[in-house]
Design a protein around this motif. Structure first.
Motif, PDB file in Angstrom:
ATOM      1  N   TYR A 126       0.858  -1.180   0.000  1.00 57.37           N
ATOM      2  CA  TYR A 126       0.000   0.000   0.000  1.00 57.37           C
ATOM      3  C   TYR A 126       0.898   1.235   0.000  1.00 57.37           C
ATOM      4  O   TYR A 126       1.985   1.219   0.592  1.00 57.37           O
ATOM      5  CB  TYR A 126      -0.887   0.020   1.236  1.00 57.37           C
ATOM      6  CG  TYR A 126      -1.860  -1.129   1.334  1.00 57.37           C
ATOM      7  CD1 TYR A 126      -2.963  -1.197   0.498  1.00 57.37           C
ATOM      8  CD2 TYR A 126      -1.672  -2.139   2.279  1.00 57.37           C
ATOM      9  CE1 TYR A 126      -3.860  -2.254   0.591  1.00 57.37           C
ATOM     10  CE2 TYR A 126      -2.555  -3.198   2.377  1.00 57.37           C
ATOM     11  CZ  TYR A 126      -3.661  -3.252   1.531  1.00 57.37           C
ATOM     12  OH  TYR A 126      -4.532  -4.292   1.623  1.00 57.37           O
ATOM     13  N   GLU A 131      -4.643   4.153   2.434  1.00 55.62           N
ATOM     14  CA  GLU A 131      -5.004   3.110   1.470  1.00 55.62           C
ATOM     15  C   GLU A 131      -5.161   1.763   2.173  1.00 55.62           C
ATOM     16  O   GLU A 131      -6.080   0.994   1.867  1.00 55.62           O
ATOM     17  CB  GLU A 131      -3.950   3.011   0.361  1.00 55.62           C
ATOM     18  CG  GLU A 131      -4.373   2.053  -0.747  1.00 55.62           C
ATOM     19  CD  GLU A 131      -3.332   1.868  -1.828  1.00 55.62           C
ATOM     20  OE1 GLU A 131      -3.711   1.504  -2.943  1.00 55.62           O
ATOM     21  OE2 GLU A 131      -2.126   2.059  -1.543  1.00 55.62           O
ATOM     22  N   THR A 134      -8.602   1.859   3.844  1.00 59.29           N
ATOM     23  CA  THR A 134      -9.741   1.799   2.924  1.00 59.29           C
ATOM     24  C   THR A 134      -9.985   0.367   2.470  1.00 59.29           C
ATOM     25  O   THR A 134     -11.139  -0.068   2.355  1.00 59.29           O
ATOM     26  CB  THR A 134      -9.532   2.692   1.687  1.00 59.29           C
ATOM     27  OG1 THR A 134      -8.360   2.293   0.996  1.00 59.29           O
ATOM     28  CG2 THR A 134      -9.424   4.148   2.081  1.00 59.29           C
ATOM     29  N   ASN A 264      -0.876  -3.941  -4.274  1.00 55.47           N
ATOM     30  CA  ASN A 264      -0.847  -3.023  -5.412  1.00 55.47           C
ATOM     31  C   ASN A 264      -0.372  -3.687  -6.696  1.00 55.47           C
ATOM     32  O   ASN A 264      -0.033  -3.010  -7.668  1.00 55.47           O
ATOM     33  CB  ASN A 264      -0.017  -1.781  -5.090  1.00 55.47           C
ATOM     34  CG  ASN A 264      -0.900  -0.611  -4.695  1.00 55.47           C
ATOM     35  OD1 ASN A 264      -1.900  -0.333  -5.351  1.00 55.47           O
ATOM     36  ND2 ASN A 264      -0.566   0.073  -3.617  1.00 55.47           N
TER      37      ASN A 264
END
Length: 360
Positions: A126, A131, A134, A264
């Motif tokens: 992240y 992030e 979330t 990611n």
């Protein structure tokens, strides 16, 4: 006798109204201010794996679709959000708190933008604790920022206590790379049906709808291919072969980058491969855009959704995709090469005497 019955009637009335009443202000408060009644419904649907998309406490397309699909699955009348009759007793509190831990920081780091630079890393983490939160709590960043005012979520550190929705957290720390999850024979009678126009994935067992999730399919000449397919393998924490030829034209080339695992990674934390080369259902590094963008032909789901979906499916299951076929790529006519006219002939060169005396 009369007096003793009133409290019971009052309790019955309160129980009924708490289960069914939903107040949507008119006009709506300015975004991103959440409406707690809607957020409670979103949390309930998310917990049942009828995904409303990111939790934001706002009315929207995927909350409505999730509600109607859940009602259909339970044999209830399909209604609009304001008229639902769901029993929300399982969501007594809309919010809880989470304390940032030191061990959470190991999942935070820099994420280069270019695939060439990403391929040199060992992990794609992240890019911030915001992030991380979330995804952990299935939320829109705007929601977390609003409910935590005046705290600055861009400056979080270990020990900070953050207000979050009361939802089953996505636990990135529990995921390890598994190239192929084991087959679950009892799930082979289940069937995934995807409608790319609706941008929804539905999981069925016979006539019973078990789960429903929003997706991002492809479109245009990169549209997700309709047809009857089959799951050929499920990989947890996959790497990703980034190949511009495959992404843009479906053609494998020698110019590619192998991207490492991590939240990611472009396919997120899960790859569900189909028996159509290069096409699968997978997680994403952009959960906030689910259903609101387009893919390169695959079907993206939020990491928090796909990690729960794989616990209900197996290799060998059928997958039916309905929707428009990829549109033909425009044919670019090759420009006709024209031969320029020859230059005019040069006049004959005059002799020295002609130039001297001007004679022709």
């Amino acid at each position: 006798m009369k007096n003793s019955s009133l409290p019971a009637l009052a309790l019955l009335f309160l129980a009924f109204t708490s289960a069914s009443a939903l107040v949507i202000p008119d006009p709506l408060p300015p975004a991103p201010e959440p409406i707690d009644d809607i957020l409670r419904v979103q949390i309930f649907l998310d917990t049942q794996l009828f995904g409303p998309g990111k939790l934001d406490g706002r009315p929207g397309e995927f909350t409505s679709k999730a509600l109607k699909r859940y009602q259909r699955a339970q044999g209830l009348p399909e209604t609009e959000l304001a008229d639902h009759t769901l029993d929300l007793a399982s969501v007594p509190e809309v919010y809880t708190t989470y304390t940032i831990r030191e061990e959470d920081l190991q999942y935070i780091g820099s994420v280069p933008r270019q695939p060439s630079a990403q391929s040199k890393k060992k992990y794609l983490p992240y890019d911030s604790l915001l992030e991380f939160l979330t995804e952990r709590f299935h939320s829109a960043p705007e929601l977390l920022e609003f409910i935590n005012q005046p705290m600055k979520l861009g400056a979080l550190k270990a020990g900070d206590v953050v207000k979050v929705p009361t939802v089953q957290p996505f636990l990135i720390e529990q995921l390890t790379p598994q190239p192929k999850l084991p087959e679950v024979p009892e799930y082979l009678n289940r069937h995934i049906k995807i409608d790319t126009r609706e941008k929804m994935l539905d999981l069925w067992e016979g006539e019973k709808l078990l789960a429903s999730l929003p997706i991002t399919p492809g479109s245009g000449h990169l549209a997700t291919p309709p047809g009857n397919w089959k799951i050929v393998g499920i990989a947890q924490m996959p790497t990703f072969r980034w190949d511009a030829g495959v992404l843009n034209y479906g053609v494998r080339t020698s110019n590619f980058y192998e991207l490492p695992i991590g939240p990611n990674n472009p396919v997120g934390v899960m790859w569900i491969g189909l028996n159509r080369a290069g096409i699968g259902i997978h997680g994403t590094n952009s959960p906030q855009t689910i259903g609101r963008s387009s893919s390169h032909g695959c079907m993206r789901t939020a990491n928090w959704d796909v990690i729960r979906l794989v616990k209900m499916i197996t290799q060998g299951m059928p997958v039916t995709i309905e929707g428009p076929a990829p549109s033909p790529r425009p044919v670019i006519a090759k420009k006709k090469e024209t031969t320029p006219p020859p230059p005019p002939p040069e006049p004959p060169k005059k002799s020295f005497f002609q130039r001297l005396f001007g004679k022709k």
